[in-house]
Design a protein around this motif. Structure first.
Motif, PDB file in Angstrom:
ATOM      1  N   MET A   1       0.827  -1.184   0.000  1.00 19.86           N
ATOM      2  CA  MET A   1       0.000   0.000   0.000  1.00 19.86           C
ATOM      3  C   MET A   1       0.873   1.249   0.000  1.00 19.86           C
ATOM      4  N   GLY A   2       1.937   1.236   0.765  1.00 19.09           N
ATOM      5  CA  GLY A   2       2.875   2.357   0.827  1.00 19.09           C
ATOM      6  C   GLY A   2       3.540   2.589  -0.516  1.00 19.09           C
ATOM      7  N   GLN A   3       3.917   1.482  -1.176  1.00 21.25           N
ATOM      8  CA  GLN A   3       4.567   1.586  -2.481  1.00 21.25           C
ATOM      9  C   GLN A   3       3.586   2.163  -3.512  1.00 21.25           C
ATOM     10  N   LEU A   4       2.341   1.778  -3.442  1.00 26.17           N
ATOM     11  CA  LEU A   4       1.315   2.306  -4.340  1.00 26.17           C
ATOM     12  C   LEU A   4       1.122   3.811  -4.106  1.00 26.17           C
ATOM     13  N   ALA A   5       1.103   4.243  -2.857  1.00 22.47           N
ATOM     14  CA  ALA A   5       0.949   5.657  -2.519  1.00 22.47           C
ATOM     15  C   ALA A   5       2.145   6.456  -3.038  1.00 22.47           C
ATOM     16  N   THR A   6       3.353   5.903  -2.888  1.00 21.70           N
ATOM     17  CA  THR A   6       4.561   6.572  -3.376  1.00 21.70           C
ATOM     18  C   THR A   6       4.510   6.710  -4.889  1.00 21.70           C
ATOM     19  N   THR A   7       4.124   5.662  -5.568  1.00 24.20           N
ATOM     20  CA  THR A   7       4.012   5.677  -7.030  1.00 24.20           C
ATOM     21  C   THR A   7       2.953   6.686  -7.464  1.00 24.20           C
ATOM     22  N   PHE A   8       1.851   6.682  -6.749  1.00 22.22           N
ATOM     23  CA  PHE A   8       0.769   7.618  -7.062  1.00 22.22           C
ATOM     24  C   PHE A   8       1.239   9.063  -6.878  1.00 22.22           C
ATOM     25  N   ASN A   9       1.930   9.345  -5.784  1.00 25.22           N
ATOM     26  CA  ASN A   9       2.466  10.689  -5.529  1.00 25.22           C
ATOM     27  C   ASN A   9       3.486  11.091  -6.592  1.00 25.22           C
ATOM     28  N   ASP A  10       4.316  10.141  -6.996  1.00 28.86           N
ATOM     29  CA  ASP A  10       5.318  10.387  -8.035  1.00 28.86           C
ATOM     30  C   ASP A  10       4.628  10.734  -9.360  1.00 28.86           C
ATOM     31  N   MET A  11       3.595   9.988  -9.691  1.00 25.18           N
ATOM     32  CA  MET A  11       2.841  10.248 -10.922  1.00 25.18           C
ATOM     33  C   MET A  11       2.145  11.609 -10.850  1.00 25.18           C
ATOM     34  N   THR A  12       1.649  11.967  -9.675  1.00 28.80           N
ATOM     35  CA  THR A  12       1.001  13.263  -9.498  1.00 28.80           C
ATOM     36  C   THR A  12       1.999  14.391  -9.723  1.00 28.80           C
ATOM     37  N   ASP A  13       3.206  14.241  -9.194  1.00 30.47           N
ATOM     38  CA  ASP A  13       4.249  15.254  -9.396  1.00 30.47           C
ATOM     39  C   ASP A  13       4.612  15.388 -10.872  1.00 30.47           C
ATOM     40  N   ARG A  14       4.735  14.266 -11.558  1.00 26.21           N
ATOM     41  CA  ARG A  14       5.063  14.281 -12.990  1.00 26.21           C
ATOM     42  C   ARG A  14       3.946  14.950 -13.791  1.00 26.21           C
ATOM     43  N   LEU A  15       2.712  14.658 -13.421  1.00 24.27           N
ATOM     44  CA  LEU A  15       1.569  15.250 -14.097  1.00 24.27           C
ATOM     45  C   LEU A  15       1.539  16.771 -13.881  1.00 24.27           C
ATOM     46  N   LYS A  16       1.821  17.225 -12.664  1.00 21.87           N
ATOM     47  CA  LYS A  16       1.884  18.662 -12.387  1.00 21.87           C
ATOM     48  C   LYS A  16       2.971  19.324 -13.219  1.00 21.87           C
ATOM     49  N   LEU A  17       4.144  18.683 -13.297  1.00 21.94           N
ATOM     50  CA  LEU A  17       5.248  19.217 -14.085  1.00 21.94           C
ATOM     51  C   LEU A  17       4.869  19.284 -15.567  1.00 21.94           C
ATOM     52  N   ALA A  18       4.226  18.241 -16.055  1.00 21.49           N
ATOM     53  CA  ALA A  18       3.797  18.228 -17.457  1.00 21.49           C
ATOM     54  C   ALA A  18       2.772  19.337 -17.708  1.00 21.49           C
TER      55      ALA A  18
END
Length: 186
Positions: A1-18
């Motif tokens: 669950m923690g790994q999924l949250a980290t991945t989700f947060n990482d994807m959110t950051d990438r999406l914001k940057l894009a």
């Protein structure tokens, strides 16, 4: 669950940057379009207007709200000249006469095709500019050359006829006539 949250947060950051990058590019494009002296008109794949900058609006004397969604051939009044919007790719540029009874007004429209990754037709970018003064200068140049060549032709024709008369024996006849009337031909 923690790994999924980290991945989700990482994807959110990438999406914001894009999204930030896209917004920056949109602002740059908007700034370039609004500060150009030439008019720019963009169309969709069916040739309907989706974007116009202020110089284009001023040159064709139509508001964006009036032109939006209309075929570019109609707005530029070239519908008789272009049967299919894709033909504009081949013509590359046209001079369009917006003159009225009182004033000459010519616009040069240069067309560039927008294609997607698979090279499918995706629309047109049209750059328009006022070429009235250039055309006036060109017409005056042509008129000047025509007048000069006419003015040169007249004395050349006269000289040619004199030369032909002389080569046909006109000089000898003149000498003979002068001798008959008592003058020395020298």
């Amino acid at each position: 669950m923690g790994q999924l949250a980290t991945t989700f947060n990482d994807m959110t950051d990438r999406l914001k940057l894009a999204n930030q990058t896209t917004e920056e590019e949109r602002r740059k494009l908007s700034s370039v379009l609004s500060n150009m002296s030439e008019g720019v008109i963009a169309t969709d794949e069916k040739g309907r207007i989706v974007l116009m900058n202020d110089p284009a609006i001023n040159l064709i004397d139509t508001s964006f709200s009036e032109a939006k969604g209309k075929p570019i051939a109609d707005v530029l009044q070239i519908e008789e000249k272009v049967l299919d919007i894709k033909e504009l790719e081949e013509t590359n540029s046209l001079t369009i006469d917006f003159s009225d009874d009182d004033q000459l007004f010519l616009i040069r429209a240069s067309f560039s095709v927008v294609q997607d990754e698979e090279e499918n037709f995706n629309g047109l970018i049209t750059v328009i500019s006022d070429v009235t003064e250039q055309e006036k200068v060109e017409r005056e140049r042509r008129e000047f050359v025509s007048n000069v060549s006419h003015e040169l032709r007249t004395p050349l024709t006269t000289m040619r006829s004199y030369i032909e008369a002389l080569t046909d024996g006109g000089m000898e006849r003149q000498r003979n006539r002068t001798t008959i009337f008592g003058s020395d031909p020298k």
